[in-house]
Design an enzyme around this catalytic site. Structure first.
Site, PDB file in Angstrom:
ATOM      1  N   LYS A   1       0.855  -1.183   0.000  1.00 49.89           N
ATOM      2  CA  LYS A   1       0.000   0.000   0.000  1.00 49.89           C
ATOM      3  C   LYS A   1       0.892   1.236   0.000  1.00 49.89           C
ATOM      4  O   LYS A   1       1.577   1.527   0.978  1.00 49.89           O
ATOM      5  CB  LYS A   1      -0.924   0.006   1.214  1.00 49.89           C
ATOM      6  CG  LYS A   1      -1.929   1.157   1.204  1.00 49.89           C
ATOM      7  CD  LYS A   1      -2.876   1.077   2.384  1.00 49.89           C
ATOM      8  CE  LYS A   1      -3.896   2.206   2.357  1.00 49.89           C
ATOM      9  NZ  LYS A   1      -4.803   2.175   3.528  1.00 49.89           N
TER      10      LYS A   1
ATOM     11  N   ARG B   1     -10.750  10.327   0.815  1.00 52.02           N
ATOM     12  CA  ARG B   1     -10.813  11.116   2.051  1.00 52.02           C
ATOM     13  C   ARG B   1     -12.227  11.662   2.251  1.00 52.02           C
ATOM     14  O   ARG B   1     -12.756  11.656   3.357  1.00 52.02           O
ATOM     15  CB  ARG B   1      -9.819  12.277   1.991  1.00 52.02           C
ATOM     16  CG  ARG B   1      -8.376  11.870   1.708  1.00 52.02           C
ATOM     17  CD  ARG B   1      -7.646  11.371   2.924  1.00 52.02           C
ATOM     18  NE  ARG B   1      -6.229  11.253   2.654  1.00 52.02           N
ATOM     19  CZ  ARG B   1      -5.600  10.097   2.365  1.00 52.02           C
ATOM     20  NH1 ARG B   1      -6.286   8.982   2.319  1.00 52.02           N
ATOM     21  NH2 ARG B   1      -4.305  10.082   2.127  1.00 52.02           N
TER      22      ARG B   1
ATOM     23  N   ARG C   1       0.627  10.115   5.420  1.00 57.44           N
ATOM     24  CA  ARG C   1       0.870   8.805   6.020  1.00 57.44           C
ATOM     25  C   ARG C   1       2.170   8.201   5.522  1.00 57.44           C
ATOM     26  O   ARG C   1       2.327   6.980   5.473  1.00 57.44           O
ATOM     27  CB  ARG C   1      -0.310   7.883   5.718  1.00 57.44           C
ATOM     28  CG  ARG C   1      -1.607   8.370   6.370  1.00 57.44           C
ATOM     29  CD  ARG C   1      -2.793   7.535   5.952  1.00 57.44           C
ATOM     30  NE  ARG C   1      -3.977   7.969   6.702  1.00 57.44           N
ATOM     31  CZ  ARG C   1      -5.210   7.977   6.215  1.00 57.44           C
ATOM     32  NH1 ARG C   1      -5.423   7.576   4.975  1.00 57.44           N
ATOM     33  NH2 ARG C   1      -6.224   8.376   6.962  1.00 57.44           N
TER      34      ARG C   1
ATOM     35  N   GLU D   1       7.651  -6.933   2.244  1.00 60.70           N
ATOM     36  CA  GLU D   1       6.353  -6.897   2.917  1.00 60.70           C
ATOM     37  C   GLU D   1       5.554  -8.167   2.601  1.00 60.70           C
ATOM     38  O   GLU D   1       4.879  -8.727   3.477  1.00 60.70           O
ATOM     39  CB  GLU D   1       5.564  -5.663   2.471  1.00 60.70           C
ATOM     40  CG  GLU D   1       6.141  -4.329   2.916  1.00 60.70           C
ATOM     41  CD  GLU D   1       5.763  -3.972   4.351  1.00 60.70           C
ATOM     42  OE1 GLU D   1       5.121  -4.798   5.037  1.00 60.70           O
ATOM     43  OE2 GLU D   1       6.107  -2.860   4.781  1.00 60.70           O
TER      44      GLU D   1
ATOM     45  N   LYS E   1      -2.151  -1.961  -3.703  1.00 61.03           N
ATOM     46  CA  LYS E   1      -2.988  -0.758  -3.723  1.00 61.03           C
ATOM     47  C   LYS E   1      -2.087   0.471  -3.771  1.00 61.03           C
ATOM     48  O   LYS E   1      -1.162   0.561  -2.949  1.00 61.03           O
ATOM     49  CB  LYS E   1      -3.862  -0.727  -2.468  1.00 61.03           C
ATOM     50  CG  LYS E   1      -4.801   0.459  -2.345  1.00 61.03           C
ATOM     51  CD  LYS E   1      -5.620   0.380  -1.061  1.00 61.03           C
ATOM     52  CE  LYS E   1      -6.568   1.557  -0.956  1.00 61.03           C
ATOM     53  NZ  LYS E   1      -7.377   1.520   0.284  1.00 61.03           N
TER      54      LYS E   1
ATOM     55  N   SER F   1      -9.959   5.278  -5.502  1.00 63.38           N
ATOM     56  CA  SER F   1     -10.849   6.397  -5.786  1.00 63.38           C
ATOM     57  C   SER F   1     -10.312   7.345  -6.839  1.00 63.38           C
ATOM     58  O   SER F   1     -11.057   7.821  -7.711  1.00 63.38           O
ATOM     59  CB  SER F   1     -11.137   7.167  -4.497  1.00 63.38           C
ATOM     60  OG  SER F   1      -9.926   7.670  -3.924  1.00 63.38           O
TER      61      SER F   1
ATOM     62  N   TYR G   1     -15.026   0.350  -7.805  1.00 62.92           N
ATOM     63  CA  TYR G   1     -16.323   0.976  -7.571  1.00 62.92           C
ATOM     64  C   TYR G   1     -17.288   0.733  -8.725  1.00 62.92           C
ATOM     65  O   TYR G   1     -18.475   1.010  -8.603  1.00 62.92           O
ATOM     66  CB  TYR G   1     -16.131   2.473  -7.311  1.00 62.92           C
ATOM     67  CG  TYR G   1     -15.250   2.728  -6.104  1.00 62.92           C
ATOM     68  CD1 TYR G   1     -15.764   2.625  -4.824  1.00 62.92           C
ATOM     69  CD2 TYR G   1     -13.890   3.017  -6.247  1.00 62.92           C
ATOM     70  CE1 TYR G   1     -14.961   2.823  -3.711  1.00 62.92           C
ATOM     71  CE2 TYR G   1     -13.085   3.210  -5.147  1.00 62.92           C
ATOM     72  CZ  TYR G   1     -13.617   3.108  -3.871  1.00 62.92           C
ATOM     73  OH  TYR G   1     -12.811   3.296  -2.788  1.00 62.92           O
TER      74      TYR G   1
END
Length: 329
Positions: free
Chosen positions: A203, A213, A224, A240, A255, A281, A320
């Protein structure tokens, strides 16, 4: 007249001559069962709340979320990933609404489970960012940094309450070190051995999260970058991946999707567990915005992006457009 030998010896175009021919020789095909629908549910909402940066996507009421789950199931979509949006007054530094058995996400899981049972795979976002007043994915230390190990304790609690609510799969998305192992132990020790973990293994700290958001009513100030991955790094993703698999991940995710197809391909080549990719998004918003301006063919662009993600190695795609595309397929 040309003499023999001046023409091409190979003619790949023969396999592109008609829709039937192209369909027959296609190397990769999208299927409704490849798709997972991310969905947002807003606590206390009387009507669905449109998300301005994501045309066609809403923060659901409990009732409209149930209908969306049924529609996804009827279209052949494989799963639904739920995100809870609590009332602002319920946000606090520890994100306690995220571990409240009657918090909006747990309520939504129970609602969807009551509606579709085990016929649709119910997934839940396991992260604190929607529930904290500071908007970070974990609890903060005295210097305002995310405290990794204190956050893991909160994740263990979240896993238990989400599993108690009836979720089939938890999706830890906070990028804390050791999160998969702690969550696996928490699930196993509370009698939830059958609940799977879809690890957000890769990610990145991406600019493409912007519309999300708004979708979750994020309170985040800053960024972040101290816990999500640097877009410049590739080998780090494989590290990871190795750690998540060792800790018990059942499935792994990359992602965002489109800006990281190279990473998705590397991950897919390295594992023998299912691989997911999240078409996030910002990816959705770009296509919708360009299509709204008449710059691209919307339907073709949607299918092309999803096919590219599938071609790179994804077994499952969170998008989506899941229900819409499943109906077309």
């Amino acid at each position: 007249m040309s003499t023999y030998g001046t023409f091409p010896g190979a003619r790949p175009r023969r396999l592109r001559t008609s829709p039937a021919m192209r369909r027959m020789v296609a190397e990769h095909r999208l299927h409704p069962a490849d798709l997972i629908l991310p969905a947002f549910v807003r606590e206390g909402a009387a009507e669905p709340v449109p998300i301005s940066a994501m045309p066609g996507v809403v923060q659901h009421t409990r009732d409209t979320l149930r209908r969306a789950a049924v529609e996804a199931l009827e279209a052949g979509v494989a799963g639904i990933m739920l995100f809870g949006v609590p009332e602002d007054a319920k946000k606090d530094a520890a994100g306690t609404a995220g571990t409240d058995p009657d918090g909006i996400l747990q309520v939504a899981v129970r609602d969807v489970k009551a509606e579709v049972g085990d016929d649709l795979v119910i997934m839940s976002d396991l992260c604190l960012d929607e529930f904290t007043d500071h908007g970070h994915c974990g609890v903060l230390d005295s210097e305002g940094r995310v405290d990794n190990d204190a956050t893991l304790e909160r994740y263990a609690e979240m896993a238990q309450v989400q599993a108690d609510a009836g979720v089939h799969v938890v999706g830890p998305s906070g990028m804390m070190d050791g999160q998969v192992g702690v969550i696996r132990d928490a699930l196993d020790q509370t009698g939830h051995e059958d609940v799977s973990i879809l690890a957000y293994t890769v990610k990145y700290a991406s600019a493409f999260y912007g519309p999300f958001r708004e979708a979750v009513g994020s309170s985040l100030q800053g960024d972040r970058k101290m816990y999500q991955q640097d877009p410049a790094n590739a080998r780090e993703s494989l590290r990871e991946l190795e750690l998540d698999l060792a800790e018990g991940a059942d499935m792994v995710m990359v992602k965002p999707a489109l800006p990281y197809l190279d990473i998705l391909a590397k991950v897919a080549e390295s594992v023998d567990v299912p691989v997911a990719a999240y078409q996030i998004s910002g990816e959705y918003a770009m296509v919708e915005a360009a299509a709204a301006n008449g710059w691209i063919d919307r339907d073709r662009a949607i299918m092309e992006t999803l096919t590219g993600i599938k071609r790179a190695g994804a077994n499952m795609i969170l998008t989506y457009w899941a229900t819409e595309v499943a109906r077309q397929l």
